[in-house]
Design a protein around this motif. Structure first.
Motif, mmCIF file in Angstrom:
data_model
loop_
_atom_site.group_PDB
_atom_site.id
_atom_site.type_symbol
_atom_site.label_atom_id
_atom_site.label_comp_id
_atom_site.label_asym_id
_atom_site.label_seq_id
_atom_site.Cartn_x
_atom_site.Cartn_y
_atom_site.Cartn_z
ATOM 1 N N LEU A 120 4.775 7.147 1.010
ATOM 2 C CA LEU A 120 3.351 6.875 0.806
ATOM 3 C C LEU A 120 2.994 6.749 -0.669
ATOM 4 O O LEU A 120 2.168 5.907 -1.039
ATOM 5 C CB LEU A 120 2.504 7.967 1.474
ATOM 6 C CG LEU A 120 2.495 7.937 3.000
ATOM 7 C CD1 LEU A 120 1.814 9.186 3.558
ATOM 8 C CD2 LEU A 120 1.831 6.678 3.524
ATOM 9 N N SER A 121 3.627 7.527 -1.523
ATOM 10 C CA SER A 121 3.336 7.419 -2.963
ATOM 11 C C SER A 121 3.796 6.072 -3.512
ATOM 12 O O SER A 121 3.166 5.521 -4.419
ATOM 13 C CB SER A 121 3.964 8.575 -3.747
ATOM 14 O OG SER A 121 5.366 8.444 -3.821
ATOM 15 N N ARG A 122 4.853 5.517 -2.946
ATOM 16 C CA ARG A 122 5.317 4.193 -3.382
ATOM 17 C C ARG A 122 4.328 3.107 -2.950
ATOM 18 O O ARG A 122 4.110 2.141 -3.683
ATOM 19 C CB ARG A 122 6.706 3.907 -2.816
ATOM 20 C CG ARG A 122 7.761 4.828 -3.405
ATOM 21 C CD ARG A 122 9.108 4.636 -2.777
ATOM 22 N NE ARG A 122 10.047 5.629 -3.284
ATOM 23 C CZ ARG A 122 11.351 5.600 -3.072
ATOM 24 N NH1 ARG A 122 11.879 4.618 -2.346
ATOM 25 N NH2 ARG A 122 12.130 6.536 -3.567
ATOM 26 N N ILE A 123 3.726 3.266 -1.787
ATOM 27 C CA ILE A 123 2.699 2.321 -1.347
ATOM 28 C C ILE A 123 1.479 2.456 -2.252
ATOM 29 O O ILE A 123 0.933 1.462 -2.740
ATOM 30 C CB ILE A 123 2.338 2.554 0.134
ATOM 31 C CG1 ILE A 123 3.542 2.245 1.028
ATOM 32 C CG2 ILE A 123 1.113 1.720 0.534
ATOM 33 C CD1 ILE A 123 3.388 2.705 2.472
ATOM 34 N N GLU A 124 1.050 3.686 -2.496
ATOM 35 C CA GLU A 124 -0.134 3.930 -3.327
ATOM 36 C C GLU A 124 0.052 3.453 -4.764
ATOM 37 O O GLU A 124 -0.914 3.104 -5.434
ATOM 38 C CB GLU A 124 -0.494 5.412 -3.320
ATOM 39 C CG GLU A 124 -1.164 5.851 -2.041
ATOM 40 C CD GLU A 124 -2.419 5.049 -1.727
ATOM 41 O OE1 GLU A 124 -3.256 4.844 -2.624
ATOM 42 O OE2 GLU A 124 -2.549 4.614 -0.569
ATOM 43 N N ALA A 125 1.283 3.411 -5.234
ATOM 44 C CA ALA A 125 1.553 3.016 -6.626
ATOM 45 C C ALA A 125 1.287 1.536 -6.894
ATOM 46 O O ALA A 125 1.175 1.123 -8.046
ATOM 47 C CB ALA A 125 2.990 3.370 -7.006
ATOM 48 N N LEU A 126 1.167 0.737 -5.842
ATOM 49 C CA LEU A 126 0.886 -0.695 -6.033
ATOM 50 C C LEU A 126 -0.485 -0.851 -6.668
ATOM 51 O O LEU A 126 -1.487 -0.385 -6.135
ATOM 52 C CB LEU A 126 0.934 -1.451 -4.707
ATOM 53 C CG LEU A 126 0.568 -2.934 -4.821
ATOM 54 C CD1 LEU A 126 1.683 -3.715 -5.513
ATOM 55 C CD2 LEU A 126 0.267 -3.518 -3.455
ATOM 56 N N ASP A 127 -0.536 -1.517 -7.811
ATOM 57 C CA ASP A 127 -1.785 -1.776 -8.527
ATOM 58 C C ASP A 127 -2.384 -3.077 -7.996
ATOM 59 O O ASP A 127 -1.911 -4.171 -8.330
ATOM 60 C CB ASP A 127 -1.490 -1.874 -10.033
ATOM 61 C CG ASP A 127 -2.724 -2.041 -10.885
ATOM 62 O OD1 ASP A 127 -3.723 -2.631 -10.405
ATOM 63 O OD2 ASP A 127 -2.690 -1.596 -12.045
ATOM 64 N N CYS A 128 -3.418 -2.963 -7.166
ATOM 65 C CA CYS A 128 -4.010 -4.144 -6.525
ATOM 66 C C CYS A 128 -4.657 -5.085 -7.538
ATOM 67 O O CYS A 128 -4.541 -6.312 -7.394
ATOM 68 C CB CYS A 128 -5.025 -3.723 -5.473
ATOM 69 S SG CYS A 128 -4.261 -2.974 -4.021
ATOM 70 N N ALA A 129 -5.331 -4.555 -8.528
ATOM 71 C CA ALA A 129 -5.984 -5.407 -9.526
ATOM 72 C C ALA A 129 -4.947 -6.218 -10.297
ATOM 73 O O ALA A 129 -5.119 -7.421 -10.507
ATOM 74 C CB ALA A 129 -6.836 -4.570 -10.472
ATOM 75 N N GLU A 130 -3.865 -5.584 -10.699
ATOM 76 C CA GLU A 130 -2.812 -6.287 -11.431
ATOM 77 C C GLU A 130 -2.112 -7.300 -10.531
ATOM 78 O O GLU A 130 -1.777 -8.404 -10.961
ATOM 79 C CB GLU A 130 -1.797 -5.294 -12.002
ATOM 80 C CG GLU A 130 -0.661 -5.925 -12.754
ATOM 81 C CD GLU A 130 -1.077 -6.776 -13.945
ATOM 82 O OE1 GLU A 130 -0.309 -7.706 -14.296
ATOM 83 O OE2 GLU A 130 -2.148 -6.535 -14.529
#
Length: 152
Positions: A120-130
């Motif tokens: 889950l932390s790997r999913i959360e680490a995705l920067d959507c704005a970037e």
């Protein structure tokens, strides 16, 4: 990994991936004239959530696929030799043109994990704005992609 074991991870990953894709989709709707689909589930041996960007003709210009990888399917394992999962997001343009992606710990002993919290932390680490900025400013400006779309 058997389906029951995989589903333990998928049941947590699917809503987290969907939330990330919804955020990314909202950003893309604001910054491109392309149609942005709702996230939908796909996959066979490995499950994924997908968003498609289509032009006014209905041609899929870009697919965003957030995949939960299975170490057994990919002939790999965690650093401890256990079955595990990986997280990846691929950006694939018209004609299967690879335009980028997000692959935490790819090509390392840490690519797969047997820890749901780590997944889950790997999913959360995705920067959507970037990621949205990259899609709009780089991926959708790719010369090969646009050449193929013109010929479609």
């Amino acid at each position: 990994m058997d389906l029951a074991g995989y589903n333990v991870f998928w049941n947590e990953a699917q809503p987290a991936m969907t939330a990330k894709l919804e955020t990314l989709s909202a950003l893309l709707r604001e910054s491109t004239s392309l149609n942005v689909s709702k996230a939908y589930e796909a996959g066979d041996e490995e499950f994924r959530m997908v968003v498609d960007l289509t032009d006014s003709r209905g041609v899929t210009v870009l697919s965003i696929e957030f995949t939960l990888g299975d170490s057994d399917v990919r002939d790999s394992s965690t650093s401890d030799g256990e079955a595990g999962v990986s997280v990846s997001m691929s950006l694939t343009g018209f004609g299967a043109l690879v335009l980028g992606g997000y692959y935490p710990f790819n090509y390392s002993d840490e690519a797969f994990t047997s820890d749901v919290s780590e997944m889950l932390s790997r999913i959360e680490a995705l920067d959507c704005a970037e990621t949205a900025r990259y899609i709009v400013d780089e991926a959708l400006q790719n010369k090969a992609l646009n050449r193929e779309l013109e010929a479609a």
